[in-house]
Design an enzyme around this catalytic site. Structure first.
Site, PDB file in Angstrom:
ATOM      1  N   TRP A 168       1.101   5.752  -1.423  1.00 30.81           N
ATOM      2  CA  TRP A 168       0.778   6.777  -2.403  1.00 30.81           C
ATOM      3  C   TRP A 168       1.882   7.445  -3.406  1.00 30.81           C
ATOM      4  O   TRP A 168       1.510   8.472  -3.851  1.00 30.81           O
ATOM      5  CB  TRP A 168       0.419   7.819  -1.704  1.00 30.81           C
ATOM      6  CG  TRP A 168      -1.174   7.834  -1.534  1.00 30.81           C
ATOM      7  CD1 TRP A 168      -2.156   7.155  -0.702  1.00 30.81           C
ATOM      8  CD2 TRP A 168      -2.253   8.966  -2.169  1.00 30.81           C
ATOM      9  NE1 TRP A 168      -3.316   7.418  -0.900  1.00 30.81           N
ATOM     10  CE2 TRP A 168      -3.429   8.546  -1.711  1.00 30.81           C
ATOM     11  CE3 TRP A 168      -2.056   9.952  -3.130  1.00 30.81           C
ATOM     12  CZ2 TRP A 168      -4.471   9.182  -2.174  1.00 30.81           C
ATOM     13  CZ3 TRP A 168      -3.014  10.535  -3.424  1.00 30.81           C
ATOM     14  CH2 TRP A 168      -4.288  10.302  -3.062  1.00 30.81           C
ATOM     15  N   TYR A 211       0.983  -1.158   0.181  1.00 33.32           N
ATOM     16  CA  TYR A 211       0.223   0.206  -0.082  1.00 33.32           C
ATOM     17  C   TYR A 211       1.008   1.377  -0.023  1.00 33.32           C
ATOM     18  O   TYR A 211       1.931   1.232   0.563  1.00 33.32           O
ATOM     19  CB  TYR A 211      -0.856   0.015   1.077  1.00 33.32           C
ATOM     20  CG  TYR A 211      -1.629   1.144   1.286  1.00 33.32           C
ATOM     21  CD1 TYR A 211      -2.960   1.270   0.635  1.00 33.32           C
ATOM     22  CD2 TYR A 211      -1.653   2.213   2.375  1.00 33.32           C
ATOM     23  CE1 TYR A 211      -3.788   2.216   0.674  1.00 33.32           C
ATOM     24  CE2 TYR A 211      -2.251   3.430   2.316  1.00 33.32           C
ATOM     25  CZ  TYR A 211      -3.445   3.278   1.463  1.00 33.32           C
ATOM     26  OH  TYR A 211      -4.476   4.286   1.635  1.00 33.32           O
TER      27      TYR A 211
END
Lengths: 198, 822
Positions: free
Chosen positions: B149, B147
């Site tokens: 960004w 995970y």
């Protein structure tokens, strides 16, 4: 059932018997017409909807669609009671008369009607096999729905939920409306088998 | 460039043997060209689009993209980040791992030195580890949820290219959901039939035209709309400015419901309501009880558009638990005066109102209840689907509410493998766990957990592979995580920077940043105003490689290069394919786009906004005809109580929205020892932990530490003054921080922005203190409930004291100790 009667009338009407009486599927979202001249458009029918071909004139086929609709809204046909897999959406409740086949009530106490309609579609929107339609959805789901985030599992959402999810993601996944429909129909068909939600 | 030559030269050679030579060559590559050799190259980022100033082959500055209405200051830090001291310049292996491989002493992660190796050696190590683990334990032993960004771009999505490679190798354990909206995105499909949190909002023009009250409920768009998942377009800012003007003129009232006066509340000088953290549900129940008992709620809306109100009503009125959720009851829990709650409810009922809720409120124990309760409140107010009114859960995210342009979509690379070969991926079936349960999974192999009506069994994880994320920032309860990590045999990371995560790795492969590679992206997640070329403007720094390239080389070693590249010769072939697909889709809907070559030359395509999109109202179709436009719920309506959830029979998520005490809060017994509730909102000058390693740090840090907001009352009690270095602690961990004494935070509440890099005082020592300000030293690693298993970052109590101990200098913004060879 009056199936034989329908087939008989279609023999009289049709110039070709190629498809008559055969089960088939809608291969893309398409317009439905009042008559074989395709002059009066009366609504639309969804990708992957199972239909029965009744008769044929030129490029057009008369088809029978059967599904469940909310009482009072018989112009919107779904696969089943409470299972909102869209089949047919007619513009109104009056232009075409529905043939009522059965009654039912869902667990929320809402009344439903099983109805069928006879409408006309262009022959190019018919396919004999559901697998070809499913495959398009499966491929698009695999290639477009795992680019930004991890690919969701098919069972993560229900048949009712999936179209809202896909609608929300459609622009970001680079999907045209028809591509989104292929994915919807593939997911809904898969989800219906073995969902623990309802 | 000399870079390429050097790499060719180095191929296959032992680094240690040619150390001297490398040093010379490295030095050569550092010579820049004359500054008069300059160009501007267009590119984009999560912070916005810009033109990169390239002078003498180096990235020296930025000019914001001309169509950006409010460029974020964060783009100015990108050149600094590119040449940061924290760049991982060469492939690195942890010393113990290089000696002993997967049998190494894993407690040395984070304290061992790193050894520089050649790319050949690194790729060989990585490939053989993947093969070994796949062969010995199977794909369910590799966690590649990865995970994060990091970076924009449809090709260079490091998570996806890594998952593609890992799928080819035989598969992996992935993740479900995310950290941002873990609870909301699971509960809302039960309630409104869709995820809601990532969907276009009722357009801002309609809000400005119709709403009399705009409520930012735990939402801070002035900060969070700086970033987007795609390239940020900042489309909401002009509307926020108009809202400010309307507010000043008295046309629209702006409210802030938040324990803190955040930037948005400051910008609007909002009317503030400050409930205690995690008690918003109780406050809303009080509002609804008032509306119900004063017979003011919209019965017609409830009747026509919702199901299951009765069960909730029984709970609200106290028929189930003999506790009516009165204003008095609510006030005692949330700390807001009865009269204030009552007036707020009355105002929202009397006037046209839009409730814009954020997500921080659901990153809490029983976080599912927040959005469910808010939807219920909005239904009782009866304004859902009315232009400019109702509720919206994505105004603070990616500039939601900015009218969508008439643009085609833009696809990207995926994990779909086109091949007739009977490769290892054929046996793989996706196996995913709720994102934020990752550490629990690693700690407890074989354990079974509930999740949204099903059971998920944790596999035994041997290897973790991470690209484009920094879990040693974003995951809750750092010390439990460090302990769990010791169980892993191998931890591989691709990273441009020596993040806290890279420092914990066994193998670190140096990855490029966006400016070092070509890509393509959309501007504006929701409004798709442009498609933009992200052009390679400089050569990769030192020996960095693109994640795509790294994964191609590993796939090649696995014997499946063509499966990875899909037969494409260059990266530009992919980019061109994405563009062409988009172009043909545009043509289908009558939108003209230039040829790829023209687009690439110009750098962007801009799309027009149609009038109908300026007038978009969420739920308008549903309101007009709920039978023709059913929602995705079992009933097709908004479900105020859910039969599906009732069937799950969970004790921590009932079948109607309810107040359930969080595991820690200001009303719990733990508050005797730890009397302050800590919140960790999104940072203003970072994207989570990104850009912590740039000069932007100087804009907010206090004596080199992450700032902590504390009320004057709480500070005085502890003898803490503005600018003091304090120790923040509880039973889970501790961190230093720099005190900012301010009335901007409710007494009893403190605040550290998430994303400050973890800097352990004594690496490798159990529960060592963070000396920089990693808030996840203090948070709890627990699922929000059996339903969603989202993280609960905003549920934690702490105590604070003035720090009088010895201050070790911050070292996380330097490189770790590196040796040139064994």
């Amino acid at each position: 059932m009056k199936k034989s009667g329908i087939i008989l009338s279609s023999i009289i009407l049709s110039s070709s018997l190629l498809f008559a009486g055969k089960s088939s599927f809608i291969n893309q979202d398409t317009k439905v017409f009042m008559k074989s001249d395709a002059k009066k458009e009366i609504g639309k029918i969804d990708t992957a909807t199972p239909i029965e071909v009744l008769s044929s004139i030129g490029n057009f086929r008369e088809i029978k669609v059967t599904g469940w609709a909310s009482y009072g809204f018989e112009n919107v046909l779904f696969k089943d009671i409470g299972q909102r897999i869209f089949y047919l959406v007619l513009k109104d409740n009056k232009t075409k008369k529905a043939k009522e086949l059965a009654k039912g009530t869902d667990s929320f106490g809402s009344e439903w009607r099983k109805v069928s309609y006879k409408v006309w579609v262009n022959k190019t929107s018919l396919s004999k096999k559901i697998n070809d339609i499913d495959k398009k959805g499966q491929e698009l789901f695999a290639s477009r729905c795992g680019a930004c985030h991890a690919s969701p599992e098919v069972q993560h959402y229900t048949a009712n939920q999936w179209p809202s999810i896909i609608e929300a993601m459609k622009p970001r996944a680079g999907l045209s409306s028809q591509e989104a429909q292929f994915i919807n129909k593939y997911l809904q068909r898969k989800t219906v088998k073995g969902s623990n939600h309802e | 460039m000399s870079n390429i030559k050097r790499r060719d030269f180095l191929k296959g050679s032992s680094v240690a043997a040619s150390a001297l030579l490398i040093n010379n060559l490295s030095a050569n590559s550092l010579i820049s060209g004359p500054i008069a050799n300059q160009s501007n190259k267009i590119s984009g980022s999560h912070f916005g689009a810009f033109r990169a100033h390239i002078k003498g082959g180096q990235f020296t500055g930025v000019t914001p993209f001309e169509d950006d209405p409010l460029p974020s200051p964060m783009i100015n830090a990108l050149p600094d980040r590119t040449y940061s001291k924290t760049r991982v310049e060469y492939p690195m292996v942890r010393e113990g791992f290089l000696k002993d491989g997967h049998k190494s002493d894993t407690s040395k992660r984070g304290s061992d030195k790193f050894v520089r190796v050649s790319w050949d050696k690194a790729l060989e190590l990585v490939t053989s580890e993947i093969k070994r683990v796949q062969k010995d334990y199977g794909y369910k032993s590799i966690y590649a949820g990865s995970y994060g960004w990091y970076c924009t771009g449809k090709l260079h999505n490091p998570q996806t290219v890594m998952n593609r490679m890992m799928k080819i190798s035989g598969g992996y354990v992935g993740r479900i959901g995310d950290y941002s909206t873990g609870a909301a995105q699971v509960i809302l499909p039960h309630v409104v039939g869709s995820i809601e949190v990532y969907e276009q909002q009722t357009s801002w023009p309609l809000v400005l035209k119709h709403a009399k009250n705009v409520v930012f409920w735990g939402a801070n768009p002035m900060v969070t709309c700086q970033i987007e998942w795609d390239v940020a377009g900042h489309g909401a800012f002009p509307y926020l400015e108009q809202l400010q003007k309307a507010h000043k003129k008295g046309d629209i009232n702006v409210y802030s419901v938040d324990p803190m006066r955040n930037d948005t509340a400051m910008y609007f000088d909002s009317t503030e309501i400050r409930p205690k953290p995690n008690t918003d549900v109780a406050m809303m129940l009080g509002m609804m009880h008032y509306l119900h008992t004063s017979n003011q709620y919209d019965k017609e809306f409830i009747q026509k558009y919702t199901v299951g109100f009765k069960d909730f009503e029984d709970y609200l009125l106290g028929k189930i638990d003999k506790t009516p959720k009165t204003l008095e009851w609510a006030s005692k829990i949330c700390g807001v005066k009865e009269s204030v709650i009552k007036k707020f409810a009355q105002t929202l009922k009397d006037e046209k109102s839009m409730l814009m809720a954020g997500w921080g409120v659901q990153r809490a124990d029983h976080g599912e209840q927040f959005h469910w309760t808010l939807v219920t409140l909005a239904c009782m107010l009866g304004q859902v689907g009315v232009p400019g009114c109702g509720f919206g859960f994505s105004y603070h995210y990616s500039n939601g509410g900015t009218p969508s342009a008439d643009a085609p979509g833009l696809g990207g690379i995926s994990t779909n493998i086109n091949s007739n070969k009977n490769g290892p991926w054929k046996e793989y079936k996706p196996y995913n766990i709720p994102c934020a349960r990752m550490v629990d999974m690693i700690s407890n192999p074989g354990k079974s957990i509930d999740f949204n009506g099903r059971k998920i069994k944790y596999p035994e994880i041997k290897m973790v592979y991470w690209t484009s994320g920094n879990p040693f920032h974003h995951h809750q309860d750092r010390n439990t995580m460090i302990e769990a990590w010791k169980k892993l045999e191998t931890f591989i990371v691709h990273e441009p920077f020596w993040t806290p995560t890279a420092r914990m790795a066994d193998i670190v492969l140096p990855a490029t940043t966006e400016i070092e590679r070509d890509d393509i992206e959309v501007i504006g997640d929701y409004n798709s105003s442009h498609i933009i070329a992200m052009k390679k403007a400089i050569d990769p720094i030192k020996e960095s490689k693109d994640d795509y390239e790294i994964c191609r080389l590993i796939s090649k070693r696995l014997g499946y290069e063509k499966e990875f590249t899909d037969g494409k010769a260059t990266q530009l072939d992919w980019i061109k394919e994405f563009y062409e697909t988009s172009k043909s889709q545009a043509e289908q809907k009558g939108v003209k786009m230039p040829s790829f070559e023209e687009f690439w030359e110009k750098g962007f395509v801009k799309f027009n906004v149609k009038e109908e999109d300026k007038n978009f109202t969420r739920y308008e179709k549903y309101r007009n005809n709920p039978m023709l436009n059913p929602l995705g719920t079992p009933s097709g309506k908004i479900e105020i109580s859910s039969r599906v959830i009732k069937k799950f029979n969970y004790d921590d998520c009932l079948h109607y929205p309810s107040w359930i005490e969080p595991t820690e809060w200001l009303g719990s017994k733990e508050s005797k020892d730890y009397p302050l509730h800590i919140l960790s909102p999104h940072p203003k000058y970072r994207l989570h932990s990104q850009l912590s390693n740039t000069w932007l740090r100087d804009l907010y840090e206090v004596k080199g530490r992450e700032p902590i907001w504390i009320s004057p009352k709480d500070a005085k009690k502890r003898g803490i003054k503005n600018g003091d270095i304090v120790k923040v602690y509880n039973k889970r961990g501790s961190t230093l921080a720099g005190a900012i004494v301010t009335n901007n935070v409710l007494s009893g509440v403190v605040r550290i922005e998430e994303g400050g890099w973890y800097d352990p005082e004594e690496p490798g020592k159990d529960k060592t203190m963070c000396i920089h300000g990693d808030v996840n030293q203090l948070t709890i690693d627990k699922g929000s409930s059996k339903l969603a298993q989202g993280n609960i970052a905003n549920t934690a109590l702490v105590e604070i004291e003035k720090y009088e101990g010895v201050l070790k200098p911050i070292s996380v913004f330097n490189k770790p100790e590196i040796i040139q060879g064994l």
